[in-house]
Design an enzyme around this catalytic site. Sequence first.
Site, PDB file in Angstrom:
ATOM      1  N   LYS A 156       0.751  -1.402   0.058  1.00 25.57           N
ATOM      2  CA  LYS A 156       0.052  -0.075  -0.043  1.00 25.57           C
ATOM      3  C   LYS A 156       1.045   1.218   0.280  1.00 25.57           C
ATOM      4  O   LYS A 156       1.862   1.404   0.796  1.00 25.57           O
ATOM      5  CB  LYS A 156      -0.982  -0.053   1.205  1.00 25.57           C
ATOM      6  CG  LYS A 156      -1.893  -1.110   1.427  1.00 25.57           C
ATOM      7  CD  LYS A 156      -2.937  -0.661   2.550  1.00 25.57           C
ATOM      8  CE  LYS A 156      -4.034  -1.602   2.536  1.00 25.57           C
ATOM      9  NZ  LYS A 156      -5.047  -1.459   3.701  1.00 25.57           N
ATOM     10  N   GLY A 162      -8.888   5.801  -2.978  1.00 21.83           N
ATOM     11  CA  GLY A 162      -9.686   5.704  -4.383  1.00 21.83           C
ATOM     12  C   GLY A 162      -9.258   4.361  -5.159  1.00 21.83           C
ATOM     13  O   GLY A 162      -9.444   4.245  -6.373  1.00 21.83           O
ATOM     14  N   GLU A 198       1.332  -4.750   4.751  1.00 22.25           N
ATOM     15  CA  GLU A 198       0.643  -5.275   5.845  1.00 22.25           C
ATOM     16  C   GLU A 198       0.061  -6.681   5.503  1.00 22.25           C
ATOM     17  O   GLU A 198      -0.436  -6.805   4.281  1.00 22.25           O
ATOM     18  CB  GLU A 198      -0.329  -4.367   6.189  1.00 22.25           C
ATOM     19  CG  GLU A 198      -1.768  -4.260   5.267  1.00 22.25           C
ATOM     20  CD  GLU A 198      -2.649  -3.260   5.923  1.00 22.25           C
ATOM     21  OE1 GLU A 198      -2.595  -2.664   7.073  1.00 22.25           O
ATOM     22  OE2 GLU A 198      -3.889  -3.080   5.140  1.00 22.25           O
ATOM     23  N   HIS A 206     -15.173  -5.292   5.452  1.00 14.49           N
ATOM     24  CA  HIS A 206     -14.888  -4.030   5.754  1.00 14.49           C
ATOM     25  C   HIS A 206     -15.894  -2.955   6.393  1.00 14.49           C
ATOM     26  O   HIS A 206     -16.853  -3.096   5.875  1.00 14.49           O
ATOM     27  CB  HIS A 206     -14.358  -3.475   4.125  1.00 14.49           C
ATOM     28  CG  HIS A 206     -13.602  -2.110   4.045  1.00 14.49           C
ATOM     29  ND1 HIS A 206     -13.024  -1.731   3.100  1.00 14.49           N
ATOM     30  CD2 HIS A 206     -13.406  -1.289   5.120  1.00 14.49           C
ATOM     31  CE1 HIS A 206     -12.475  -0.573   3.357  1.00 14.49           C
ATOM     32  NE2 HIS A 206     -12.744  -0.154   4.577  1.00 14.49           N
ATOM     33  N   GLU A 287      -7.399   2.471   8.267  1.00  8.85           N
ATOM     34  CA  GLU A 287      -6.864   3.843   8.008  1.00  8.85           C
ATOM     35  C   GLU A 287      -7.803   4.589   8.459  1.00  8.85           C
ATOM     36  O   GLU A 287      -9.058   4.229   8.770  1.00  8.85           O
ATOM     37  CB  GLU A 287      -6.527   3.993   6.524  1.00  8.85           C
ATOM     38  CG  GLU A 287      -7.893   3.935   5.718  1.00  8.85           C
ATOM     39  CD  GLU A 287      -7.393   3.780   4.151  1.00  8.85           C
ATOM     40  OE1 GLU A 287      -6.722   3.114   3.768  1.00  8.85           O
ATOM     41  OE2 GLU A 287      -8.521   4.581   3.402  1.00  8.85           O
ATOM     42  N   ARG A 291     -11.662  13.476   6.158  1.00  9.82           N
ATOM     43  CA  ARG A 291     -12.643  14.167   5.586  1.00  9.82           C
ATOM     44  C   ARG A 291     -14.099  13.607   5.680  1.00  9.82           C
ATOM     45  O   ARG A 291     -14.220  12.640   5.927  1.00  9.82           O
ATOM     46  CB  ARG A 291     -12.559  14.491   4.019  1.00  9.82           C
ATOM     47  CG  ARG A 291     -12.229  13.190   3.481  1.00  9.82           C
ATOM     48  CD  ARG A 291     -11.894  13.207   1.938  1.00  9.82           C
ATOM     49  NE  ARG A 291     -11.442  11.981   1.367  1.00  9.82           N
ATOM     50  CZ  ARG A 291     -12.374  11.171   0.817  1.00  9.82           C
ATOM     51  NH1 ARG A 291     -13.694  11.505   0.854  1.00  9.82           N
ATOM     52  NH2 ARG A 291     -12.002  10.043   0.238  1.00  9.82           N
TER      53      ARG A 291
END
Length: 335
Positions: A156, A162, A198, A206, A287, A291
Amino acid sequence: MNRGEAAMRLIHAVREINASGSGPIQTVALHTEGESRATFVREADLAYNLGPASARPYIDLAALERALVDTGADAVWPGWGFVAEDPTFVDLCDRLGVTFIGPSAEAMRKLGDKIGSKLIAEEVGVPVAPWSRGAVETLDGALAAAEEIGYPLMLKATAGGGGRGIRMVGSRAELEDAFQRTSDEALRAFGNGTVFLERLVTGARHVEVQLIADSHGTAWAIGVRDCSIQRRNQKVIEESSSPLLSREQTDELKAAAERLAVTVGYVGAGTVEFLYHPGDRTFAFLEVNTRLQVEHSITEATTDVDLVKAQIHVAGEAGSRASGRPRRGTPSRRG
């Protein structure tokens, strides 16, 4: 403000605040030349032409600075576009004395960076899947970390988003092939090619926690969404609440998200994402999105909380405390 739906969300929220007697607030629509007759431009109190869309003025900080100065804006609402999670734009607003309706640049940098946010999560007791515990700067370093963590893995970008800057690797050969390509992709897309590893949590769901935090050190986890149905790492279907989590598990997730926000002095709306493994009933922190995400409206529909209005109220309170002015329901006359 963001154009289209996001801009209209702000305009409607401001109208409701004004109707409650907490205003008056004026809205300023920042638009490109081709959007001069768009609905959000016609519905706003004032409009400002940023120039041709081909120049990409919505992410041009110099163009945005001119707009903020020329309009005399007291506050800016970034919606859920690119500058909504750009700490450099927050720095610009701070320099101009314009209230940014969102987290501070410091909190954004701490939590918006996937590596930094994982380290903070570990510090406050939020579960994290085995990972490289930092950037992997070379292929040799990545291969060594992979052997320690174990395959399969996720490679990652720390600044990714996105669906970009992320790849699954199932073997040493796949990592050798993907390492440089992923780093280069992240550098082109986000201006930062830093990557980490990871462990891939297979068979996981999720889930994400929507929160709002104020300037008094209080965070509220409003709701939990399940976004497990995805295509190419992009969310397709959102459910709220998660059909798999018990009330106790939901409360555990909410508490973890609130601890993260309070630790960094977060102010505003944000989303904390986790993986949940139904087999062993464990969570792993992923994570933080610093926003308001597009999918926030699912939480609004199930909790009857207007998150845009909440953002304005929180920012107004923070601005009043910082300036010594009496508290008002909003930070500015123009957003």
